[in-house]
Write a protein that holds these residues in place. Structure first.
Motif, PDB file in Angstrom:
ATOM      1  N   VAL A   5       0.440  -1.385   0.084  1.00 32.76           N
ATOM      2  CA  VAL A   5      -0.039  -0.159  -0.007  1.00 32.76           C
ATOM      3  C   VAL A   5       0.750   1.095  -0.159  1.00 32.76           C
ATOM      4  N   ASN A   6       0.414   2.288  -0.341  1.00 27.40           N
ATOM      5  CA  ASN A   6       1.165   3.201  -0.852  1.00 27.40           C
ATOM      6  C   ASN A   6       2.428   3.486  -1.027  1.00 27.40           C
ATOM      7  N   GLY A   7       2.016   2.574  -2.279  1.00 27.75           N
ATOM      8  CA  GLY A   7       3.653   2.599  -2.733  1.00 27.75           C
ATOM      9  C   GLY A   7       4.400   3.739  -4.120  1.00 27.75           C
ATOM     10  N   GLY A   8       3.260   4.808  -3.844  1.00 34.56           N
ATOM     11  CA  GLY A   8       3.516   5.815  -4.696  1.00 34.56           C
ATOM     12  C   GLY A   8       3.963   6.735  -3.581  1.00 34.56           C
ATOM     13  N   PHE A   9       4.040   6.778  -2.016  1.00 28.41           N
ATOM     14  CA  PHE A   9       4.043   7.526  -1.060  1.00 28.41           C
ATOM     15  C   PHE A   9       3.521   9.227  -0.543  1.00 28.41           C
ATOM     16  N   GLU A  10       2.567   8.749  -2.166  1.00 26.20           N
ATOM     17  CA  GLU A  10       2.018  10.045  -1.828  1.00 26.20           C
ATOM     18  C   GLU A  10       0.456  10.188  -0.548  1.00 26.20           C
ATOM     19  N   ALA A  55       5.976  11.821   7.223  1.00 19.43           N
ATOM     20  CA  ALA A  55       6.282  10.529   6.718  1.00 19.43           C
ATOM     21  C   ALA A  55       5.239   9.732   5.718  1.00 19.43           C
ATOM     22  N   PRO A  56       5.608   9.472   5.275  1.00 20.35           N
ATOM     23  CA  PRO A  56       4.452   8.318   4.407  1.00 20.35           C
ATOM     24  C   PRO A  56       4.223   7.153   4.853  1.00 20.35           C
ATOM     25  N   GLU A  57       3.116   7.492   4.966  1.00 19.63           N
ATOM     26  CA  GLU A  57       1.784   5.982   5.424  1.00 19.63           C
ATOM     27  C   GLU A  57       2.881   5.016   5.154  1.00 19.63           C
ATOM     28  N   ALA A  58       2.136   3.805   5.940  1.00 18.01           N
ATOM     29  CA  ALA A  58       2.921   2.259   6.037  1.00 18.01           C
ATOM     30  C   ALA A  58       4.660   2.297   5.397  1.00 18.01           C
ATOM     31  N   TRP A  59       5.142   2.734   5.442  1.00 19.32           N
ATOM     32  CA  TRP A  59       7.015   3.089   5.116  1.00 19.32           C
ATOM     33  C   TRP A  59       7.739   3.342   6.192  1.00 19.32           C
ATOM     34  N   MET A  60       8.233   3.165   7.029  1.00 20.58           N
ATOM     35  CA  MET A  60       9.353   3.433   7.979  1.00 20.58           C
ATOM     36  C   MET A  60      10.886   2.920   7.940  1.00 20.58           C
ATOM     37  N   TYR A  61      11.587   4.143   8.315  1.00 22.70           N
ATOM     38  CA  TYR A  61      13.108   3.716   8.242  1.00 22.70           C
ATOM     39  C   TYR A  61      13.159   3.079   9.414  1.00 22.70           C
ATOM     40  N   LEU A 106      22.555   9.048  -1.251  1.00 22.31           N
ATOM     41  CA  LEU A 106      21.793   8.010  -1.661  1.00 22.31           C
ATOM     42  C   LEU A 106      21.610   8.432  -2.599  1.00 22.31           C
ATOM     43  N   VAL A 107      19.418   7.057  -2.571  1.00 21.42           N
ATOM     44  CA  VAL A 107      19.192   6.337  -3.591  1.00 21.42           C
ATOM     45  C   VAL A 107      18.206   6.985  -3.408  1.00 21.42           C
ATOM     46  N   MET A 108      16.890   7.444  -4.489  1.00 18.05           N
ATOM     47  CA  MET A 108      15.486   7.886  -4.150  1.00 18.05           C
ATOM     48  C   MET A 108      14.553   6.761  -4.868  1.00 18.05           C
ATOM     49  N   LEU A 109      13.638   6.747  -4.187  1.00 24.37           N
ATOM     50  CA  LEU A 109      13.051   5.565  -4.523  1.00 24.37           C
ATOM     51  C   LEU A 109      11.137   5.560  -4.602  1.00 24.37           C
ATOM     52  N   ASP A 110      10.561   5.488  -5.816  1.00 25.84           N
ATOM     53  CA  ASP A 110       9.285   5.954  -6.165  1.00 25.84           C
ATOM     54  C   ASP A 110       8.207   4.863  -7.203  1.00 25.84           C
ATOM     55  N   ASP A 111       7.207   5.008  -6.810  1.00 23.05           N
ATOM     56  CA  ASP A 111       6.306   4.193  -8.034  1.00 23.05           C
ATOM     57  C   ASP A 111       6.300   2.806  -7.229  1.00 23.05           C
ATOM     58  N   ALA A 153      -4.261  -2.036   9.933  1.00 19.67           N
ATOM     59  CA  ALA A 153      -3.507  -1.874  10.685  1.00 19.67           C
ATOM     60  C   ALA A 153      -2.188  -1.701  10.918  1.00 19.67           C
ATOM     61  N   ILE A 154      -1.926  -1.434   8.775  1.00 21.44           N
ATOM     62  CA  ILE A 154      -0.496  -1.065   8.896  1.00 21.44           C
ATOM     63  C   ILE A 154      -1.015   0.481   8.959  1.00 21.44           C
ATOM     64  N   TYR A 155      -1.450   0.951   8.761  1.00 23.17           N
ATOM     65  CA  TYR A 155      -1.772   2.546   8.454  1.00 23.17           C
ATOM     66  C   TYR A 155      -2.434   3.203  10.065  1.00 23.17           C
ATOM     67  N   ASN A 156      -2.859   2.527  11.153  1.00 21.22           N
ATOM     68  CA  ASN A 156      -2.660   2.836  12.597  1.00 21.22           C
ATOM     69  C   ASN A 156      -1.197   3.277  13.100  1.00 21.22           C
ATOM     70  N   GLN A 157      -0.185   2.430  12.582  1.00 16.90           N
ATOM     71  CA  GLN A 157       1.261   1.895  13.096  1.00 16.90           C
ATOM     72  C   GLN A 157       1.904   3.427  12.754  1.00 16.90           C
ATOM     73  N   ASP A 158       1.118   4.526  13.671  1.00 15.63           N
ATOM     74  CA  ASP A 158       1.480   5.963  12.778  1.00 15.63           C
ATOM     75  C   ASP A 158       3.248   6.104  14.287  1.00 15.63           C
ATOM     76  N   GLU A 159       3.258   5.725  15.256  1.00 18.01           N
ATOM     77  CA  GLU A 159       4.861   5.750  15.547  1.00 18.01           C
ATOM     78  C   GLU A 159       6.419   6.195  14.347  1.00 18.01           C
ATOM     79  N   ARG A 160       6.275   7.862  15.018  1.00 22.02           N
ATOM     80  CA  ARG A 160       7.829   7.794  14.359  1.00 22.02           C
ATOM     81  C   ARG A 160       9.008   8.479  15.620  1.00 22.02           C
ATOM     82  N   HIS A 161       9.677   9.236  15.018  1.00 25.47           N
ATOM     83  CA  HIS A 161      10.826   9.802  15.904  1.00 25.47           C
ATOM     84  C   HIS A 161      11.177   8.588  16.698  1.00 25.47           C
TER      85      HIS A 161
END
Length: 367
Positions: free
Chosen positions: A22-27, A40-46, A192-197, A219-227
């Motif tokens: 989900v949210n593979g375009g990071f929009e 941050a983008p939904e569904a993706w974490m560093y 750096l390497v950029m990633l999209d789509d 459940a993925i979108y509810n994982q809101d903790e960052r930083h």
């Protein structure tokens, strides 16, 4: 970067079109639970809970306005790397092939060193040094196609055979060799390497998302903790990932076909003969008892007549069958008209032409 030739594949009409990511375009932006801001983008974490490399720039993005970047190395810090990961909506099926596609670019000639890692557990809590992990694939072994317009973006296609345990997908630099020396870019010490789509789809046209994919997406979108909140979770569970409900596997459909001969219709007509409806009535009674994903009604003709007339006649016959069945069948049905394009017998004989004049009902069952 190497450029490999890609043969274009035209898949059947009923392909698996919805991505397992989900949210593979990071929009879609995540509102972090700590600062209550879009950060941050939904569904993706560093793996490093900082979001300096989440960009909004329509002119620079491959598609849309957003893209992300990760660090493949640092000019002064040994083995300093960041990784970006996401959860899959469904577990992959063992032995099945899935197509991962995404866009990447970098100002440095390092893309062949970038890897893709499918894992059963969350990479955020993996305490192994990244250079000791063998990724599922490197970009060097994937199909890489430069994008027109000299944008620097490369479109990557990678076909992956699943083990059946995959629940997460991670991008990053996994090679044992470190990146050394200056980046060659003023005031920048990171490679750096950029990633999209990003998308991941099954190549089996009979495969569908698992029945509970929407609950998993929530459940993925509810994982809101960052930083700092994310950092605390990573410290707490490093080497011992929290237990989560494993994703359900994708569904493989069983396809049954009912062929209705043209005796159902008058010559060159799409009106169903009332005396020939017993076959459809019997079909309707049985079909409601099955677990159905979808039903398609395909009309076909022989080669006589113009192509336009045959396509219209075949579609109208398929639509007539749909209209008749909709009175008692609870499942959604989609009509298609193929005219004389898909013969099953020799059109030069009367017997062959009769076989080609048909309506096919394709039933896609959940299996």
């Amino acid at each position: 970067m190497r450029y490999l030739y890609l043969a274009v594949l035209f898949c059947p009409l009923f392909t698996f079109s919805q991505s397992l990511l989900v949210n593979g375009g990071f929009e879609e932006e995540n509102i972090c639970s700590e600062y209550k801001v879009n950060c941050a983008p939904e569904a993706w974490m560093y793996t490093v809970p900082s979001y300096n490399y989440y960009y909004k720039n329509q002119g620079e993005a491959f598609k849309g306005s957003y893209f992300v970047a990760f660090i493949a190395g640092h000019s002064m810090k040994r083995y300093y790397r960041t990784f970006v990961r996401s959860r899959l909506l469904c577990r992959l099926q063992q032995g099945k092939i899935y197509r991962l596609q995404f866009a990447v670019k970098s100002p440095h000639p390092i893309l062949d060193s970038i890897g893709v890692y499918f894992s059963e557990t969350d990479y955020l809590f993996d305490k192994r040094p990244p250079q000791t992990i063998t990724p599922s694939a490197y970009l060097a072994s994937a199909v890489q196609k430069p994008v027109a317009g000299n944008t620097g973006w490369q479109q990557v296609t990678l076909d992956y055979t699943a083990t059946g345990k995959e629940a997460y997908l991670t991008f990053g630099h996994f090679r044992r060799r470190d990146l050394l020396g200056a980046t060659g870019i003023e005031k920048e010490s990171n490679f750096l390497v950029m990633l999209d789509d990003v998308s991941l789809v099954a190549l089996d046209p009979k495969e569908r998302l698992c029945s509970d994919w929407q609950q998993t997406k929530t459940a993925i979108y509810n994982q809101d903790e960052r930083h700092e909140y994310q950092a605390r979770q990573m410290i707490k569970h490093m080497g011992n990932p929290p237990r989560e409900r494993p994703p359900s596997p994708t569904i493989t459909l069983k396809i049954d076909t009912l062929v209705v001969p043209d005796v159902l219709f008058a010559t060159d007509s799409y009106i169903i003969r009332q005396k020939t409806t017993s076959l459809l009535d019997s079909f309707a009674r049985k079909i409601n008892e099955l677990a159905i994903d979808s039903i398609t009604i395909n009309g076909h003709t022989d080669y006589r007549g113009t192509a336009e007339h045959n396509r219209e006649l075949s579609y109208m016959r398929a639509l007539s069958v749909v209209s008749y069945l909709q009175r008692t069948v609870k499942w959604k049905m989609i009509p298609y008209g193929f005219g004389s394009e898909q013969p099953v017998a020799d059109n030069r004989t009367a017997a062959g032409r009769q076989l080609n004049r048909r309506v096919e009902i394709l039933i896609y069952q959940k299996h």
